[in-house]
Structures are given as structure tokens and as C-alpha cells.
Design an enzyme around this catalytic site. Structure first.
Site, PDB file in Angstrom:
ATOM      1  CE  LYS A   1      -4.403   1.125   2.262  1.00 43.21           C
ATOM      2  NZ  LYS A   1      -5.226   0.804   3.414  1.00 43.21           N
TER       3      LYS A   1
ATOM      4  CG  ASP B   1     -10.798   4.441   7.165  1.00 45.17           C
ATOM      5  OD1 ASP B   1     -10.194   3.369   7.316  1.00 45.17           O
ATOM      6  OD2 ASP B   1     -11.930   4.651   7.649  1.00 45.17           O
ATOM      7  CB  SER B   2     -11.132   2.996   1.377  1.00 43.14           C
ATOM      8  OG  SER B   2     -10.351   1.835   1.598  1.00 43.14           O
TER       9      SER B   2
END
Ligand code: IMP
Length: 200
Positions: free
Chosen positions: A20, A75-76
Site C-alpha cells: 500500500k 480509510d476506505s
């Protein structure tokens, strides 16, 4: 306020996932030297806020304060209208400790069946926050709207991609060419906004 980040700035990506962190470096066009939270020696905080933007800010502020460097956090998740926005900020947790997204997608289907839902509309959200050690922060949010469809289709994406069909398309994110997903995704939209806010 020093909200513009000069190229070459060392930036902490508030994630312990090295993949990520690399993805974040690439989405920022390689303009920054991106360290992962592990490389910067920053522990992961509990995500105690109730919104995507709140959790992104919390993680960015925590990493900036602990590392002394500007930090970026995301944040997802997937929100389903008929489920009052669930799984939402709990999207990762619905997959359990084994990160089993087949299970999480079945859970979405079962909940919709239980309430006899006729509205399958849903959206993905991505919140991105950058915080500086001395206090200021910026947060943005991108969304992509569509509907959920069962059974899951496609194996090209991750997470909830196999059940999400974006508006105006017939393929799920799981079936779609990754470049097509990237051109319209919540994450791409959030990064575009962030670049507009941070770059001179
Ligand atoms: P977090 O933002 O890392 O806490 O995780 C959010 C969760 O939402 C992940 O576990 C993903 O499965 C899900 N999610 C977020 N973005 C996407 C996406 O683009 N496709 C599919 N699932 C996603």
C-alpha cells in the site's frame, strides 16, 4: 499554513502494508520519498472514529506526531444504501481475521435478503488525510457510486470488487480492466483532490 508539500519531501504512509505504501508513492507521481509506518517505527492506532475522514485524520495525525514527518493516511470501504451505509468503516472487519472477502460479500447478500431489499445502490468511499507534526492537516474524500450485484463476478480486483457495478457499466470492478477501474475509482478521485490541495 505550510499546506504545500515540496517535491522530495519525506512522507510517512500511515500503513504497515508495504504494498500500500508503494501504491501511495506511485499515486503521488513519485514526487515524494515515501516511508511506510513500519519503516518510520510508528505503531498502528485503533480506528475509533465513526467516519472515513475521521479515521484517516486520526491515523495521519498519529503517524505525524510519532515520526516528526508529514504523514498520509487513507480509510476506505463499501457502503450499501439499504443497509444504512454498512459495512462502511467496518468493511475490513466484516471479512474477519482471515480477511475472507467471500464471507464479507455473502454477509452483504444475506443482510439484503433478510430485509427483502429492492434498492441495491451502493458506493465506495476513499478518505485521504495528510497531517503535519506541528498540527495542520488536510482531508479529502472521493466516491464512486453504483450498485451491488450477486453472485460475485470476476477475480481481477480485491475486497468487495466482485459485487460492485459502477453506474453506467455492466461489469463489476472485479471483471473490469484494472486501468478502467483506476480511471473512475473512489481512490483515484480522492488522490486527484489531494494533489489539487497539496501541489503548487
Ligand atoms: P482500509 O481502508 O484499509 O481500512 O480497508 C477498507 C476495506 O474496504 C478493505 O478491506 C477493502 O476490502 C474495502 N475496499 C476499499 N476499497 C476497495 C476497492 O477499491 N475495492 C474493493 N474493496 C475495497
Amino acid at each position: 499554513m505550510p499546506l504545500i508539500l515540496p517535491a522530495g519531501t519525506r512522507l510517512v504512509a500511515a500503513t504497515h502494508n508495504a504494498g500500500k505504501a508503494r501504491e501511495i508513492a506511485a499515486l503521488l507521481d513519485g514526487r515524494f520519498e515515501v516511508l511506510s509506518a513500519a519503516e518510520a517505527g510508528v505503531p498502528e492506532p485503533d480506528e475509533t472514529e465513526s467516519t472515513f475522514t475521521g479515521n484517516a485524520l486520526l491515523k495521519a495525525r498519529h503517524a505525524a506526531q510519532r515520526s516528526g514527518l508529514p504523514a498520509l493516511a487513507d480509510d476506505s470501504g463499501l457502503s450499501v444504501t439499504a443497509l444504512d451505509g454498512a459495512p462502511g468503516i467496518f468493511s475490513a472487519r466484516w471479512a474477519g481475521p482471515d480477511r475472507d472477502f467471500a464471507l464479507a460479500m455473502r454477509k452483504v447478500e444475506t443482510r439484503l435478503e433478510e430485509i427483502g431489499a429492492t434498492d441495491f445502490s451502493a458506493w465506495f468511499t476513499s478518505a485521504l488525510a495528510v497531517a503535519w507534526p506541528d498540527g495542520p492537516a488536510v482531508v479529502v474524500q472521493g466516491e464512486v457510486h453504483g450498485h451491488v450485484s450477486f453472485p460475485p463476478r470476476g477475480d481481477r480486483g480485491f475486497g468487495y470488487d466482485p459485487i460492485f457495478v459502477p453506474t453506467g457499466h455492466s461489469q463489476t470492478f472485479g471483471e473490469m480492466d484494472p486501468a478502467a477501474k483506476d480511471s473512475m475509482s473512489h481512490r483515484a478521485r480522492a488522490f486527484e483532490q489531494l494533489k489539487g490541495a497539496l501541489f503548487d
